[in-house]
Design a protein around this motif. Structure first.
Motif, PDB file in Angstrom:
ATOM      1  N   GLY A 200       0.815  -1.424   0.164  1.00 14.42           N
ATOM      2  CA  GLY A 200      -0.067  -0.077   0.074  1.00 14.42           C
ATOM      3  C   GLY A 200       0.750   1.234   0.088  1.00 14.42           C
ATOM      4  O   GLY A 200       0.448   2.426  -0.519  1.00 14.42           O
TER       5      GLY A 200
ATOM      6  N   TRP B 104      -0.464   5.050  -0.471  1.00 18.78           N
ATOM      7  CA  TRP B 104      -1.911   4.958  -0.387  1.00 18.78           C
ATOM      8  C   TRP B 104      -2.192   4.615   0.978  1.00 18.78           C
ATOM      9  O   TRP B 104      -3.159   5.308   1.547  1.00 18.78           O
ATOM     10  CB  TRP B 104      -2.243   3.725  -1.284  1.00 18.78           C
ATOM     11  CG  TRP B 104      -2.041   3.711  -2.419  1.00 18.78           C
ATOM     12  CD1 TRP B 104      -1.924   4.845  -3.375  1.00 18.78           C
ATOM     13  CD2 TRP B 104      -1.770   2.555  -3.428  1.00 18.78           C
ATOM     14  NE1 TRP B 104      -1.597   4.321  -4.649  1.00 18.78           N
ATOM     15  CE2 TRP B 104      -1.819   2.923  -4.782  1.00 18.78           C
ATOM     16  CE3 TRP B 104      -2.002   1.018  -3.151  1.00 18.78           C
ATOM     17  CZ2 TRP B 104      -1.435   2.198  -5.770  1.00 18.78           C
ATOM     18  CZ3 TRP B 104      -2.068   0.177  -4.543  1.00 18.78           C
ATOM     19  CH2 TRP B 104      -1.740   0.645  -5.681  1.00 18.78           C
ATOM     20  N   GLU B 105      -1.505   3.785   1.736  1.00 20.30           N
ATOM     21  CA  GLU B 105      -1.805   3.608   3.143  1.00 20.30           C
ATOM     22  C   GLU B 105      -1.467   4.649   4.054  1.00 20.30           C
ATOM     23  O   GLU B 105      -2.212   5.178   5.031  1.00 20.30           O
ATOM     24  CB  GLU B 105      -1.008   2.228   3.533  1.00 20.30           C
ATOM     25  CG  GLU B 105      -1.174   1.770   5.091  1.00 20.30           C
ATOM     26  CD  GLU B 105      -2.448   1.476   5.479  1.00 20.30           C
ATOM     27  OE1 GLU B 105      -2.854   1.562   6.592  1.00 20.30           O
ATOM     28  OE2 GLU B 105      -3.313   0.750   4.484  1.00 20.30           O
TER      29      GLU B 105
ATOM     30  N   ASN C  46      -3.916   7.669   3.296  1.00 19.25           N
ATOM     31  CA  ASN C  46      -5.341   7.190   3.314  1.00 19.25           C
ATOM     32  C   ASN C  46      -5.711   7.469   1.915  1.00 19.25           C
ATOM     33  O   ASN C  46      -6.906   8.156   1.888  1.00 19.25           O
ATOM     34  CB  ASN C  46      -6.014   8.069   4.345  1.00 19.25           C
ATOM     35  CG  ASN C  46      -7.485   7.405   4.643  1.00 19.25           C
ATOM     36  OD1 ASN C  46      -7.626   6.348   4.245  1.00 19.25           O
ATOM     37  ND2 ASN C  46      -8.472   8.159   5.014  1.00 19.25           N
TER      38      ASN C  46
ATOM     39  N   ILE D  24      -4.621  -3.799   0.452  1.00 20.84           N
ATOM     40  CA  ILE D  24      -3.661  -3.094   0.467  1.00 20.84           C
ATOM     41  C   ILE D  24      -4.133  -1.501  -0.122  1.00 20.84           C
ATOM     42  O   ILE D  24      -3.499  -0.801   0.015  1.00 20.84           O
ATOM     43  CB  ILE D  24      -2.162  -3.554  -0.015  1.00 20.84           C
ATOM     44  CG1 ILE D  24      -2.533  -3.851  -1.454  1.00 20.84           C
ATOM     45  CG2 ILE D  24      -1.911  -4.569   0.885  1.00 20.84           C
ATOM     46  CD1 ILE D  24      -1.186  -4.162  -2.320  1.00 20.84           C
TER      47      ILE D  24
ATOM     48  N   LYS E 117      -7.754   0.742   0.017  1.00 18.09           N
ATOM     49  CA  LYS E 117      -8.971   0.766   0.511  1.00 18.09           C
ATOM     50  C   LYS E 117     -10.120   1.200  -0.541  1.00 18.09           C
ATOM     51  O   LYS E 117      -9.754   2.191  -1.106  1.00 18.09           O
ATOM     52  CB  LYS E 117      -9.125   1.476   1.899  1.00 18.09           C
ATOM     53  CG  LYS E 117      -8.360   0.555   2.934  1.00 18.09           C
ATOM     54  CD  LYS E 117      -8.325   1.670   4.033  1.00 18.09           C
ATOM     55  CE  LYS E 117      -7.665   0.727   5.312  1.00 18.09           C
ATOM     56  NZ  LYS E 117      -6.165   0.732   5.040  1.00 18.09           N
TER      57      LYS E 117
END
Length: 200
Positions: free
Chosen positions: A151, A154-155, A158, A194, A196
């Protein structure tokens, strides 16, 4: 004397662009915690251009694409890097980038400066087939990095599936095979948790 002066300007430019090696991006190297720098990013896009050119929907001038991806972030020496998904700052066509292009490329002899500013502007406008393909590569590389890093940004920031997919739409009419690959990869990233999906 004139040739010596020309060479001096070219060497000055070569010294100046070395600074791009120190500009860190938010994305990290494949399967790594280390941030990628702008020089690594530009080099990687150049390799991608050579390998993936056959997937362009239209014939492209590969040398022009390679020139675009090699110089597209040089302006960040002065203007700094702006994270693609940063909603607080404008990402494209910032006035400080134009000023940086004039200063940095302006170190070169006039004919070379004019050529590189023209190529940089063509990339920024994103209208020509070469510019669209170069931008496609610029969107593809960080996606591959984030997918390899559970991710990644991205993780960390968010960023949701719809935002990522929307940022890749330039591929659809530019390089259909890369667009199809992107759609499949992003769905797999959602399936693996990974990336959302947007909350309803």
């Amino acid at each position: 004397m004139e040739q010596l002066n020309r060479l001096h300007k070219q060497i000055q430019f070569i010294h100046e662009v070395d600074k791009i090696k120190y500009i860190l991006r938010r994305t990290r190297l494949f399967n790594s915690d280390r941030a990628e720098n702008d020089a690594e990013h530009s080099w990687h896009l150049s390799i991608m251009a050579m390998v993936l050119a056959e997937h362009s929907n239209e014939p492209i001038d590969l040398l022009k694409v390679i020139k675009m991806v090699l110089i597209h972030d040089v302006v960040e020496i002065d203007a700094g890097d702006v994270f693609f998904f940063d909603k607080t700052q404008k990402h494209d066509n910032r006035p400080e980038e134009m000023e940086a292009a004039k200063r940095i490329f302006g170190l070169l002899p006039a004919d070379q400066a004019e050529e590189l500013i023209s190529i940089w502007l063509e990339f920024e406008k994103g209208k020509s087939v070469e510019a669209r393909f170069a931008k496609t590569l610029d969107r593809l590389e960080p996606m591959l990095q984030n997918a390899s890093n559970q991710g990644g940004t991205w993780e960390e920031y968010n960023v949701k599936y719809d935002e990522v997919l929307d940022s890749k739409r330039i591929m659809k009419d530019t390089a259909t095979p890369l667009w199809e690959y992107t759609q499949a990869l992003l769905k797999e990233c959602v399936k693996e948790g990974i990336l959302k999906e947007n909350e309803e």
